[in-house]
Design an enzyme around this catalytic site. Structure first.
Site, PDB file in Angstrom:
ATOM      1  N   LYS A 211     -11.583  -2.575  18.277  1.00  0.00           N
ATOM      2  CA  LYS A 211     -10.183  -2.985  18.512  1.00  0.00           C
ATOM      3  C   LYS A 211      -9.844  -3.015  20.000  1.00  0.00           C
ATOM      4  O   LYS A 211      -8.783  -3.494  20.361  1.00  0.00           O
ATOM      5  CB  LYS A 211      -9.243  -2.005  17.815  1.00  0.00           C
TER       6      LYS A 211
ATOM      7  N   ASN B 179       0.851  -1.202   0.000  1.00  0.00           N
ATOM      8  CA  ASN B 179       0.000   0.000   0.000  1.00  0.00           C
ATOM      9  C   ASN B 179       0.876   1.237   0.000  1.00  0.00           C
ATOM     10  O   ASN B 179       2.097   1.140   0.031  1.00  0.00           O
ATOM     11  CB  ASN B 179      -0.969  -0.028   1.188  1.00  0.00           C
TER      12      ASN B 179
ATOM     13  N   PRO C 262      -3.363 -11.252  10.842  1.00  0.00           N
ATOM     14  CA  PRO C 262      -3.694 -10.971  12.248  1.00  0.00           C
ATOM     15  C   PRO C 262      -3.840  -9.472  12.453  1.00  0.00           C
ATOM     16  O   PRO C 262      -3.147  -8.691  11.803  1.00  0.00           O
ATOM     17  CB  PRO C 262      -2.472 -11.500  13.014  1.00  0.00           C
ATOM     18  N   ASP C 263      -4.757  -9.076  13.332  1.00  0.00           N
ATOM     19  CA  ASP C 263      -4.909  -7.663  13.666  1.00  0.00           C
ATOM     20  C   ASP C 263      -3.994  -7.364  14.857  1.00  0.00           C
ATOM     21  O   ASP C 263      -4.257  -7.786  15.983  1.00  0.00           O
ATOM     22  CB  ASP C 263      -6.370  -7.345  13.998  1.00  0.00           C
TER      23      ASP C 263
ATOM     24  N   LYS D  31     -14.208   1.775  15.310  1.00  0.00           N
ATOM     25  CA  LYS D  31     -12.908   1.072  15.391  1.00  0.00           C
ATOM     26  C   LYS D  31     -12.386   1.037  16.818  1.00  0.00           C
ATOM     27  O   LYS D  31     -11.825   0.036  17.259  1.00  0.00           O
ATOM     28  CB  LYS D  31     -11.906   1.804  14.483  1.00  0.00           C
TER      29      LYS D  31
HETATM   30  O1  C5P Z   1      -8.868  -2.062  10.633  1.00  0.00           O
HETATM   31  P1  C5P Z   1      -8.000  -0.936  10.148  1.00  0.00           P
HETATM   32  O2  C5P Z   1      -6.902  -1.401   9.250  1.00  0.00           O
HETATM   33  O3  C5P Z   1      -8.737   0.196   9.550  1.00  0.00           O
HETATM   34  O4  C5P Z   1      -7.345  -0.366  11.486  1.00  0.00           O
HETATM   35  C1  C5P Z   1      -6.305   0.552  11.485  1.00  0.00           C
HETATM   36  C2  C5P Z   1      -5.512   0.439  12.740  1.00  0.00           C
HETATM   37  O5  C5P Z   1      -5.290  -0.924  13.087  1.00  0.00           O
HETATM   38  C3  C5P Z   1      -4.118   1.030  12.604  1.00  0.00           C
HETATM   39  O6  C5P Z   1      -3.718   1.481  13.874  1.00  0.00           O
HETATM   40  C4  C5P Z   1      -3.300  -0.167  12.162  1.00  0.00           C
HETATM   41  O7  C5P Z   1      -1.922  -0.009  12.497  1.00  0.00           O
HETATM   42  C5  C5P Z   1      -3.938  -1.280  12.947  1.00  0.00           C
HETATM   43  N1  C5P Z   1      -3.906  -2.591  12.295  1.00  0.00           N
HETATM   44  C6  C5P Z   1      -3.126  -3.586  12.823  1.00  0.00           C
HETATM   45  N2  C5P Z   1      -3.133  -4.839  12.238  1.00  0.00           N
HETATM   46  C7  C5P Z   1      -3.914  -5.084  11.174  1.00  0.00           C
HETATM   47  C8  C5P Z   1      -4.713  -4.080  10.624  1.00  0.00           C
HETATM   48  C9  C5P Z   1      -4.686  -2.849  11.200  1.00  0.00           C
HETATM   49  O8  C5P Z   1      -2.419  -3.345  13.790  1.00  0.00           O
HETATM   50  N3  C5P Z   1      -3.899  -6.308  10.634  1.00  0.00           N
END
Ligand code: C5P
Length: 406
Positions: free
Chosen positions: A344, A210, A306-307, A340
C-alpha cells in the site's frame, strides 16, 4: 494559553459585521495570538485598512497583484505563515467563490492556495443564508473539512429578523481556542480519518456490507481532535454519534468514500480505519431484483473498488506526510501486515486480529501491533478509546519528527 503565539490569518470580507473584526483582533491579541489581516474590496467599504493595521500592528494585505510583495507571491506566503485562517465575516459571495474554487482577488486566492485549517463565521441576510445555493456551498465546504462558527439568529442589520447574524466575537474566539485545543501537540495540523464499513448496493433495497462498527475509527478521530488537530472523519454507515469538534462526512460506498477523502486534502496525517469493501456489484439493478419461480438464483458479478489507502499513499504532492492503514486479519497477522505495508506504500500498518474469538468487530477492546518499516511494536489488549489515544500520541510524535527532519 491555547492562543499564545498562534498565527491567525483573518480575512475580512464585505459585510456590515466587518466592524466586529476590530474587537476580534483586540481579543485575539489579548490572548497572545498574532493576527494578520487580508481585507477584500467589499470589506474596505466597512472598515479601513488603517484601523486593522493599527490593531494588528502589521500591514494589511489587500492586493493580489502587488509586485512589491514577494514577487507577487503573497497569496502563498500568507497561508503558509498562518496556523489558522479565519474568515469573519464570511459573506455568501466569498463562500460561493470558495466552493467553486474561484480566485479573483487576494482573499479568494489565499483561500484556494491554503494548506491550513479554515474557520468561517458566516454573516448575511436570512434569505441569502437560507438560499439553497448558499446552503449547498456551505455543505461542499463542510465536506472539505472547513470549520464553521455561527451564524446565530436575531436582529439583522437589514432590519429583518432571523438566521444570518455573525457569531458573537466571544464565540468566534472560543471556536478558535477550541480549534487549538489546550495547546495540543497537533494544533494547526489537519487529519483525515476513515471509519466504519461501506455499503455496496446490489439493487435499491439490498447491499453488501461487513461487520465494522466504526468504533475504532471514530475513537481515533476524537483522540486526534483532543490533541488539537482539525479532523475530517469520512464515515460509512454506522450507529455512532459524531465525535464533537470533528467535521464528519457521511458516505455509503467505497467510491463515495474515496471522493470524500480526496476532497478533504490537504492533510498532515491520514488514518484509514474503515473496512472498505474490496468489491462492488458490477451492475447495480435500478429496480429491486425479483425472484423468478423455478429460475436459478442470480449470480452477482463483482468489480474491484478503489483502494483509498494506497491512493492516498501515492497521491504525489497531495500525499499526507503520514499515512496509516489498518490490517484486519484472522491469521498470520504480522506477516500479512508487513506485506500490506509494502503493497500500500503507507508509513504504518496497525494490525489487529478480527477472528471471531478476538471479538474485535463490534467489541469495545482491541489488541494491535504497530507494523512499520523499522519493526513491530505490540500493545496489550486495550479499550478502543485507549488504542486511539495512544495512536494519536504516536502520530503527534512521528509528525513532529517528520517535520523536524525536513
Ligand atoms: O487490503 P485490505 O483491505 O486488507 O487493507 C486494509 C487497509 O486498507 C485499511 O486501512 C483500509 O481502511 C484500507 N483500504 C482502503 N480502501 C480499500 C480497501 C482497504 O482504504 N478499497
Amino acid at each position: 494559553m491555547a492562543l499564545v503565539g498562534r498565527r491567525v490569518l483573518l480575512i475580512v470580507a464585505g459585510g456590515i459585521a466587518a466592524y466586529k473584526c476590530l474587537d476580534l483582533i483586540r481579543r485575539l491579541r489579548e490572548r497572545g495570538a498574532r493576527p494578520r489581516c487580508v481585507l477584500t474590496r467589499g470589506g474596505a467599504q466597512f472598515v479601513t485598512p488603517l484601523s486593522l493595521a493599527a490593531l494588528t500592528e502589521d500591514r494589511v494585505y489587500d492586493d493580489l497583484f502587488s509586485l512589491t510583495e514577494d514577487n507577487g507571491m503573497s497569496h502563498i506566503r500568507l497561508s503558509r505563515e498562518a496556523d489558522l485562517v479565519v474568515v469573519a465575516p464570511a459573506t455568501a459571495d466569498l463562500m460561493a467563490k470558495m466552493a467553486t474554487g474561484l480566485a479573483d482577488d487576494l482573499a479568494s486566492t489565499v483561500l484556494l492556495a491554503s494548506d491550513k485549517p479554515i474557520l468561517l463565521a458566516p454573516s448575511m441576510n436570512l434569505f441569502m443564508w437560507n438560499h439553497p445555493a448558499t446552503q449547498a456551498n456551505l455543505a461542499t465546504l463542510r465536506r472539505r473539512g472547513v470549520l464553521q462558527v455561527g451564524p446565530g439568529a436575531g436582529d439583522l442589520a437589514c432590519g429583518e429578523v432571523g438566521d444570518g447574524r455573525m457569531a458573537e466575537v466571544g464565540d468566534i474566539v472560543a471556536a478558535i481556542e477550541a480549534h487549538f485545543g489546550a495547546a495540543g501537540p497537533l494544533a494547526g495540523r489537519r487529519a483525515l480519518v476513515t471509519s466504519g464499513p461501506t455499503h455496496e448496493p446490489i439493487d435499491p433495497v439490498r447491499f453488501i456490507a461487513n461487520r465494522s462498527s466504526g468504533k475504532q475509527g471514530h475513537a481515533i478521530a476524537a483522540a486526534l481532535e483532543r490533541l488539537g488537530a482539525a479532523v475530517t472523519l469520512v464515515s460509512g454507515p454506522v450507529a455512532l454519534p459524531d465525535p464533537p469538534g470533528v467535521a464528519v462526512v457521511k458516505v455509503e460506498t467505497a467510491v463515495e468514500m474515496k471522493e470524500a477523502c480526496f476532497a478533504a486534502l490537504p492533510a498532515d496525517v491520514a488514518v484509514c480505519a474503515a473496512a472498505v469493501a474490496d468489491w462492488r456489484v458490477a451492475e447495480q439493478a435500478q429496480e429491486k431484483r425479483k425472484k423468478v419461480e423455478g429460475a436459478p438464483p442470480p449470480t452477482l458479478a463483482l468489480t474491484p473498488n478503489p483502494d483509498i489507502l494506497a491512493g492516498l499513499a501515492a497521491a504525489g504532492g497531495r500525499r499526507p506526510r503520514l499515512v496509516v492503514g489498518f490490517a484486519a486479519e484472522t491469521e498470520n497477522l504480522i506477516g500479512h501486515a508487513q506485506a500490506k505495508l509494502a503493497r500500500k506504500g503507507c508509513d504504518l500498518i496497525v494490525a489487529n486480529d478480527v477472528s471471531p474469538a478476538a471479538g474485535t468487530f463490534g467489541g469495545d477492546s482491541n489488541t494491535v501491533h504497530l507494523v512499520g518499516p523499522d519493526g513491530v511494536e505490540s500493545w496489550p489488549a486495550l479499550p478502543k478509546e485507549a488504542v486511539a489515544a495512544r495512536l494519536a500520541e504516536w502520530i503527534a510524535a512521528r509528525l513532529a519528527a517528520v517535520v523536524e527532519d525536513r
